[in-house]
Design an enzyme around this catalytic site. Structure first.
Site, PDB file in Angstrom:
ATOM      1  N   GLN A 114      45.129  34.366   4.076  1.00  0.00           N
ATOM      2  CA  GLN A 114      44.151  33.294   3.897  1.00  0.00           C
ATOM      3  C   GLN A 114      44.059  32.361   5.106  1.00  0.00           C
ATOM      4  O   GLN A 114      43.355  31.364   5.071  1.00  0.00           O
ATOM      5  CB  GLN A 114      44.516  32.487   2.646  1.00  0.00           C
ATOM      6  N   HIS A 178      47.513  29.768   0.822  1.00  0.00           N
ATOM      7  CA  HIS A 178      47.452  28.363   0.393  1.00  0.00           C
ATOM      8  C   HIS A 178      47.647  27.373   1.536  1.00  0.00           C
ATOM      9  O   HIS A 178      48.546  26.550   1.534  1.00  0.00           O
ATOM     10  CB  HIS A 178      48.467  28.096  -0.725  1.00  0.00           C
ATOM     11  N   GLU A 273      40.627  23.214 -10.754  1.00  0.00           N
ATOM     12  CA  GLU A 273      40.451  21.796 -11.092  1.00  0.00           C
ATOM     13  C   GLU A 273      39.449  21.088 -10.197  1.00  0.00           C
ATOM     14  O   GLU A 273      39.326  21.383  -9.010  1.00  0.00           O
ATOM     15  CB  GLU A 273      41.789  21.056 -10.976  1.00  0.00           C
ATOM     16  N   TYR A 294      50.479  34.398 -12.596  1.00  0.00           N
ATOM     17  CA  TYR A 294      49.730  35.651 -12.555  1.00  0.00           C
ATOM     18  C   TYR A 294      50.384  36.711 -13.436  1.00  0.00           C
ATOM     19  O   TYR A 294      49.712  37.616 -13.941  1.00  0.00           O
ATOM     20  CB  TYR A 294      49.606  36.146 -11.116  1.00  0.00           C
TER      21      TYR A 294
END
Length: 399
Positions: A114, A178, A273, A294
């Site tokens: 990522q 992340h 959120e 997960y």
């Protein structure tokens, strides 16, 4: 929803004409998706709000289909775009999407997983100083971290010079997930930066600790120093750059018309959120969540509320994987001050209608495109723009 007719090639852009009528998939079906848990919301309207539907006819165009791996998009002061490229640079893209040129001179990025070149923002005095700020995953120590850099663009927009890394979100970690990585500049010229907690269970605990920069919303000056008035300034055990904590993977930051800061972050399996960020507050991760691991296991015994932590304004279960966000001020009146969210696994642009900081409606746009939307932009020309992981630049405008 809109009916989407067959694409018609118009020069280098693809126009997808929209009109009123029944369409697929329906908004109702999105509200009826099976949740991962039987957790109850803390208040009415915190999840699965009633769907709304845009009544204004709008057009959808694909301005470019070959942008590589775009991650962040902003306007330059002349209407062109700066679009970050995950592999390590930034492109200048013409307002019509046809011309693309690369800016050289950025620091090395770690683009595994990522990571990569993430968000970008203009200095408030860009017209006179040509300065930009950017967030990237930087190889550092024995791993990598989320870093903030700045530099001066050349007049021809081909190079960046005087590059400095002004902030590093330590500790470094040998992972590829992340990073957070969004950037917003407030009215005083200070930078809000979002950082993730790096995903793994051994780093998750950092989100609740205040002596580090993982899983945080940070507020720094243009030189990377703690912003004046930060809530933990000169407080033992707290990093002075920390503005809020208990954050998971915040790929969306936006300031509304009142100057309030909103964070949109990815949950685990469930529990995406929308948070209204207040200085010094704890947003719960990894003690509190509406999601599960997960693997299906509960997180902290299924705790969804805890004293001393803030509740999300809204959450999704199942997830939509929200990334970049923007507040709309453009040419479609019913969209004014709505929050638009680029959704990855959800493969749509999410429209959130807010009233008094509460969600009162949700709409899922461009579902028919089946694209992973990475970022959205409230364009200076009054139109909405979106970029996708497949390398497309979309324009959504009033017909």
């Amino acid at each position: 929803m809109k009916k989407i007719f067959l694409p018609v090639l118009l020069t280098s852009a693809i126009m997808i004409v929209s009109c009123q009528g029944k369409g697929k998939p329906s908004e109702a079906s999105a509200q009826e998706e099976k949740a991962n848990t039987d957790y109850k919301p803390a208040f009415k309207g915190q999840t699965r709000i009633a769907p709304v539907k845009t009544t204004t006819p709008y057009a959808v165009e694909i301005l470019n289909q070959n942008l590589g791996k775009p991650w962040g998009i902003i306007n330059l002061t002349d209407g062109r775009f700066l679009i970050t490229e995950k592999t390590g640079f930034i492109n200048v893209v013409s307002a019509d999407g046809k011309q693309v040129s690369k800016i050289e001179g950025f620091p090395k990025v770690d683009s595994k997983g990522q990571g990569g070149m993430l968000d970008v923002a203009l200095d408030p005095e860009f017209k006179t100083n040509n300065m930009i700020y950017f967030v990237f995953s930087e190889p550092f120590g024995d791993g990598n971290l989320t870093s903030v850099g700045k530099g001066k663009l050349s007049p021809d927009m081909k190079n960046i010079s005087d590059v400095q890394v002004i902030f590093r979100a330590t500790p470094s970690y040998d992972g590829d997930k992340h990073y957070g990585g969004r950037l917003q500049i407030d009215k005083d010229g200070n930078l809000f930066v979002s950082t993730g907690e790096r995903s793994d269970k051994q780093t998750r605990v950092y989100a609740q600790k205040t002596d580090n920069y993982l899983g945080k919303i940070l507020k720094i000056t243009k030189d990377g120093k703690p912003a004046p008035g930060n809530p933990f300034m000169n407080k033992p055990g707290y990093k002075p750059e920390v503005y809020a904590y208990g954050i998971r993977n915040p790929q969306g930051l936006a300031l509304d018309e009142k100057g309030q800061l909103w964070d949109i972050e990815m949950g685990p399996r469930g529990g995406d959120e929308i948070n209204l960020i207040m200085p010094g507050k704890n947003y719960g991760w990894g003690d509190v969540t509406y999601g599960i691991e997960y693997s299906g296991e509960k997180i902290n015994n299924g705790t969804t509320q805890k004293a001393g932590t803030e509740q999300p304004v809204y959450y999704w279960d199942p997830v939509v994987s929200p990334s970049g966000v923007t507040f709309y001020t453009g040419n479609i009146p019913e969209w004014k001050n709505n929050l638009f969210i680029a959704c990855l696994s959800g493969q749509h642009i999410n429209r959130i209608v807010l009233k008094d900081n509460k969600v009162i409606g949700e709409e899922r746009l461009l579902l028919d495109q089946k694209e992973r939307f990475r970022d959205v932009l409230n364009g200076m020309d009054g139109h909405l723009y979106g970029i996708t992981d497949s390398g497309k630049l979309y324009k959504i405008s009033k017909k």
